[in-house]
Design a protein around this motif. Structure first.
Motif, short mmCIF file in Angstrom:
data_model
loop_
_atom_site.label_atom_id
_atom_site.label_comp_id
_atom_site.label_asym_id
_atom_site.label_seq_id
_atom_site.Cartn_x
_atom_site.Cartn_y
_atom_site.Cartn_z
N GLY A 243 35.78 -6.00 35.86
CA GLY A 243 34.45 -6.08 35.26
C GLY A 243 33.45 -5.19 35.96
O GLY A 243 32.61 -4.54 35.32
N LEU A 244 33.51 -5.14 37.29
CA LEU A 244 32.63 -4.24 38.04
C LEU A 244 32.93 -2.79 37.73
O LEU A 244 32.03 -1.96 37.60
N LEU A 245 34.21 -2.46 37.60
CA LEU A 245 34.59 -1.10 37.25
C LEU A 245 34.00 -0.71 35.90
O LEU A 245 33.42 0.36 35.74
N TRP A 246 34.13 -1.60 34.92
CA TRP A 246 33.57 -1.33 33.60
C TRP A 246 32.05 -1.19 33.67
O TRP A 246 31.46 -0.34 32.98
N ALA A 247 31.42 -2.02 34.48
CA ALA A 247 29.96 -1.94 34.61
C ALA A 247 29.54 -0.60 35.20
O ALA A 247 28.58 0.03 34.72
N PHE A 248 30.26 -0.12 36.21
CA PHE A 248 29.91 1.16 36.83
C PHE A 248 30.19 2.34 35.91
O PHE A 248 29.59 3.39 36.05
N VAL A 249 31.09 2.17 34.97
CA VAL A 249 31.38 3.25 34.02
C VAL A 249 30.46 3.17 32.81
O VAL A 249 29.88 4.18 32.38
N LEU A 250 30.30 1.97 32.25
CA LEU A 250 29.55 1.82 31.00
C LEU A 250 28.03 1.90 31.17
O LEU A 250 27.36 2.48 30.33
N LEU A 251 27.50 1.30 32.22
CA LEU A 251 26.05 1.27 32.36
C LEU A 251 25.43 2.67 32.45
O LEU A 251 24.45 2.95 31.75
N PRO A 252 25.97 3.58 33.25
CA PRO A 252 25.39 4.94 33.24
C PRO A 252 25.51 5.62 31.88
O PRO A 252 24.60 6.33 31.45
N LEU A 253 26.63 5.39 31.19
CA LEU A 253 26.78 5.98 29.86
C LEU A 253 25.76 5.43 28.87
O LEU A 253 25.19 6.17 28.07
N ILE A 254 25.50 4.13 28.94
CA ILE A 254 24.49 3.52 28.08
C ILE A 254 23.11 4.09 28.41
O ILE A 254 22.33 4.41 27.50
N GLU A 255 22.80 4.21 29.69
CA GLU A 255 21.49 4.76 30.09
C GLU A 255 21.34 6.20 29.61
O GLU A 255 20.27 6.58 29.11
N ILE A 256 22.39 7.00 29.73
CA ILE A 256 22.32 8.39 29.27
C ILE A 256 22.12 8.43 27.76
O ILE A 256 21.29 9.20 27.25
N ALA A 257 22.84 7.60 27.04
CA ALA A 257 22.69 7.56 25.58
C ALA A 257 21.26 7.16 25.20
O ALA A 257 20.67 7.73 24.28
N LEU A 258 20.69 6.20 25.92
CA LEU A 258 19.32 5.79 25.63
C LEU A 258 18.32 6.90 25.94
O LEU A 258 17.33 7.07 25.22
#
Length: 166
Positions: free
Chosen positions: A4-19
């Protein structure tokens, strides 16, 4: 948990960039950057102010013989909101704004508090989970309060409810 932490470190920056791309498309470059800088300045102001406020609330609670946990939890969440505001990104800013909303913050504290073990140390109690019929093993030893052999040097016993006439 680690996955879950791995997914958070991968997905959160991608979501922020998309936003950033989406908001930048709506507002253009300079207004988007201005929002990021404004959020960071607001986060610094929250962090600067909240440290002293939390310390004051905890001192007041301790002076009254009350549990300082509520003040500590509120202050910690507000400081987390300040850190999230300082970080660049619109998702982190949205979470920070939710943490700065008192009813949502209290609901989160209540939700987390219901899942934390109840412990009573020196007259203070912290509530929570682990009280669902689970047995917690431990060892204890009854010590005479006047016996100083078990105390570190310079230690004084905190006042108990009986000492205040309660």
């Amino acid at each position: 948990m680690a996955r879950g932490l791995l997914w958070a470190f991968v997905l959160l920056p991608l979501i922020e960039i998309a936003l950033f791309v989406i908001v930048g498309g709506w507002l253009s470059l300079w207004p988007t950057l201005a929002l990021v800088v404004l959020a960071a300045v607001a986060g610094m102001a929250v962090l600067r102010r909240q440290g002293a406020v939390t310390a004051g609330r905890m001192r007041a609670a301790l002076a009254q013989g009350a549990d300082p946990g509520g003040a500590l939890a509120e202050g910690s969440l507000i400081m987390l909101a300040g850190v999230l505001l300082v970080l660049p990104g619109f998702l982190s800013d949205a979470v920070a704004l939710m943490l700065l909303t008192p009813p949502l913050r209290r609901a989160l504290i209540g939700w987390v508090g219901a899942r934390v073990v109840t412990v009573n140390l020196g007259g203070f109690a912290a509530r929570g989970a682990g009280m669902r019929g689970e047995t917690i093993e431990g060892e204890w030893e009854e010590v005479d309060p006047s016996d100083t052999r078990h105390r570190p040097s310079g230690w004084t016993r905190p006042p108990l409810p009986d000492d205040r006439g309660q």
